[in-house]
Design a protein around this motif. Structure first.
Motif, PDB file in Angstrom:
ATOM      1  N   LEU A   1       1.534   5.486  -0.425  1.00 57.67           N
ATOM      2  CA  LEU A   1       1.059   6.845  -0.553  1.00 57.67           C
ATOM      3  C   LEU A   1       2.197   7.724  -1.204  1.00 57.67           C
ATOM      4  O   LEU A   1       3.409   7.665  -1.101  1.00 57.67           O
TER       5      LEU A   1
ATOM      6  N   ILE B   1      -2.912   5.351  -2.828  1.00 59.65           N
ATOM      7  CA  ILE B   1      -3.426   6.548  -2.625  1.00 59.65           C
ATOM      8  C   ILE B   1      -2.356   7.803  -2.864  1.00 59.65           C
ATOM      9  O   ILE B   1      -1.052   7.888  -2.541  1.00 59.65           O
TER      10      ILE B   1
ATOM     11  N   TYR C   1     -10.384   3.815   3.038  1.00 53.69           N
ATOM     12  CA  TYR C   1      -9.894   3.108   1.868  1.00 53.69           C
ATOM     13  C   TYR C   1      -9.123   2.212   2.528  1.00 53.69           C
ATOM     14  O   TYR C   1      -9.663   1.021   2.316  1.00 53.69           O
TER      15      TYR C   1
ATOM     16  N   LEU D   1      -7.049  11.330  -4.119  1.00 55.34           N
ATOM     17  CA  LEU D   1      -7.745  12.351  -3.079  1.00 55.34           C
ATOM     18  C   LEU D   1      -8.046  13.590  -3.369  1.00 55.34           C
ATOM     19  O   LEU D   1      -7.548  14.186  -4.492  1.00 55.34           O
TER      20      LEU D   1
ATOM     21  N   SER E   1       0.644  -1.128  -0.073  1.00 55.78           N
ATOM     22  CA  SER E   1       0.016   0.013   0.261  1.00 55.78           C
ATOM     23  C   SER E   1       0.877   1.251   0.026  1.00 55.78           C
ATOM     24  O   SER E   1       1.813   1.408   1.022  1.00 55.78           O
TER      25      SER E   1
ATOM     26  N   PHE F   1       0.540  12.409   5.074  1.00 53.64           N
ATOM     27  CA  PHE F   1       1.355  11.158   4.687  1.00 53.64           C
ATOM     28  C   PHE F   1       2.077  10.693   5.723  1.00 53.64           C
ATOM     29  O   PHE F   1       2.000   9.543   6.034  1.00 53.64           O
TER      30      PHE F   1
ATOM     31  N   TYR G   1      -6.759   8.450   4.884  1.00 51.79           N
ATOM     32  CA  TYR G   1      -6.781   7.063   4.494  1.00 51.79           C
ATOM     33  C   TYR G   1      -7.970   6.214   5.013  1.00 51.79           C
ATOM     34  O   TYR G   1      -7.977   5.014   4.501  1.00 51.79           O
ATOM     35  N   GLN G   2      -8.544   6.338   6.152  1.00 47.96           N
ATOM     36  CA  GLN G   2      -9.283   5.486   6.671  1.00 47.96           C
ATOM     37  C   GLN G   2     -10.520   5.005   5.929  1.00 47.96           C
ATOM     38  O   GLN G   2     -10.873   3.751   5.972  1.00 47.96           O
TER      39      GLN G   2
ATOM     40  N   PHE H   1       1.492   1.681   5.232  1.00 55.34           N
ATOM     41  CA  PHE H   1       1.693   2.272   4.031  1.00 55.34           C
ATOM     42  C   PHE H   1       3.259   2.552   3.996  1.00 55.34           C
ATOM     43  O   PHE H   1       4.043   2.918   4.888  1.00 55.34           O
TER      44      PHE H   1
ATOM     45  N   ALA I   1       0.759   8.773   8.784  1.00 55.36           N
ATOM     46  CA  ALA I   1       0.015   7.437   8.307  1.00 55.36           C
ATOM     47  C   ALA I   1       1.012   6.527   7.922  1.00 55.36           C
ATOM     48  O   ALA I   1       0.802   5.243   7.906  1.00 55.36           O
TER      49      ALA I   1
END
Length: 312
Positions: free
Chosen positions: A107, A132, A178, A154, A105, A212, A175-176, A183, A215
């Motif tokens: 970012l 993302i 998704y 986004l 995953s 970012f 991000y929650q 990440f 997360a």
């Protein structure tokens, strides 16, 4: 046609508009085996998508074209020397090959370097990725057409010159809706000061980088050698989550129980130099891998400190 195929077709049409500035209705209907009416329906959806990004499409009999075709990404690939372009190509290819794996995953930040990262994700045929991003650069958009890649772009306020969204909705919890991670974050910046850290010249972009990082389970910072010992209008010391500069030594943290995020800084070694010659090597131990140099560090997460943006 299943919804997934329709979305993929529309992303293909979108990329051709961005690349060529004009598309032909009949040619598209023949290629995709659908009616001209269905293609005109695609134009409706694509027009809405373009408008959300500050771009506009003109419809005419037999096709569609971007207003001022070819102007939208003007300057995006310009302004770098041939040496800098080569370094960005080298570093982005290296990061994708060594640090991007199936089922990751990601970012993804914005900018030309991360656009090249997206290009190498495509050319290296990486699959099983969840991504993302706040960017809408050309190769980021092309990721929509790739199978086995989940992409979330986004929303927010488009920043046309940077080709990204700012004022990220959801704040630190963006991000929650998704995925829950973990990440890997791939970042870039405008410059890097050895005492203050990463420097970025737009406070709104700094804010999204901060989201970012908060997360992240791991951060990869790509900076070509020209970015070091440069200045920018604003700075962010990795969210300012500590009051002291985040990068002053390569020594372990005093409190080993303090939470942190692993950080890898990736830069290039210019021709005729060695890893030990690079500016950052005066602060941290370099790890050379051919023409690429890696620095391993970590971002301390002092929960008592508030994010700070400092003027330089």
């Amino acid at each position: 046609m299943p919804r997934g195929e329709k979305e993929k077709r529309q992303q293909t049409i979108l990329m051709r508009l961005l690349r060529d500035g004009r598309v032909n209705t009949h040619d598209l209907s023949t290629e995709f085996g659908i009616t001209d009416v269905a293609i005109r329906g695609d134009f409706d959806d694509i027009g809405v998508l373009l408008k959300s990004r500050g771009l506009f499409m003109n419809r005419f009999y037999g096709g569609a074209e971007l207003i001022q075709p070819g102007q939208h990404y003007r300057g995006f690939y310009e302004g770098h020397s041939e040496i800098e372009v080569e370094a960005i190509q080298l570093l982005s290819e290296y990061v994708v090959r060594h640090f991007v794996h199936w089922d990751d995953s990601l970012l993804l930040d914005t900018g030309r370097t991360v656009d090249r990262v997206a290009q190498h994700i495509i050319t290296q045929k990486k699959s099983g990725l969840r991504i993302i991003t706040k960017s809408y650069t050309p190769h980021i958009l092309e990721l929509y057409t790739q199978g086995e890649i989940e992409l979330v772009q986004l929303g927010g306020v488009p920043l046309p010159r940077a080709f990204c969204f700012v004022k990220c909705p959801g704040g630190d919890a963006f991000y929650q809706p998704y995925w829950t991670g973990p990440f890997k974050v791939i970042l870039t910046g405008s410059a890097f000061d050895l005492d203050e850290g990463l420097m970025v010249n737009n406070p709104d972009i700094i804010e999204v980088k901060q989201h970012f990082i908060k997360a992240a389970s791991e951060v990869f910072l790509i900076l070509d050698h020209s970015k070091f010992n440069k200045t920018a209008r604003e700075t962010v010391t990795f969210c300012g989550m500590r009051s002291d500069p985040w990068l002053t030594t390569g020594q372990p943290l005093e409190d080993e129980k303090e939470p942190f995020i692993p950080l890898t800084i990736i830069t290039d070694i210019p021709s005729g130099q060695h890893a030990e010659d690079l500016p950052l090597s005066s602060k941290m131990s370099p790890q050379a891998d051919g023409r690429v140099c890696l620095y391993k560090s970590r971002i301390p997460l002092s929960v008592s400190a508030e994010p700070q943006t400092m003027s330089s």
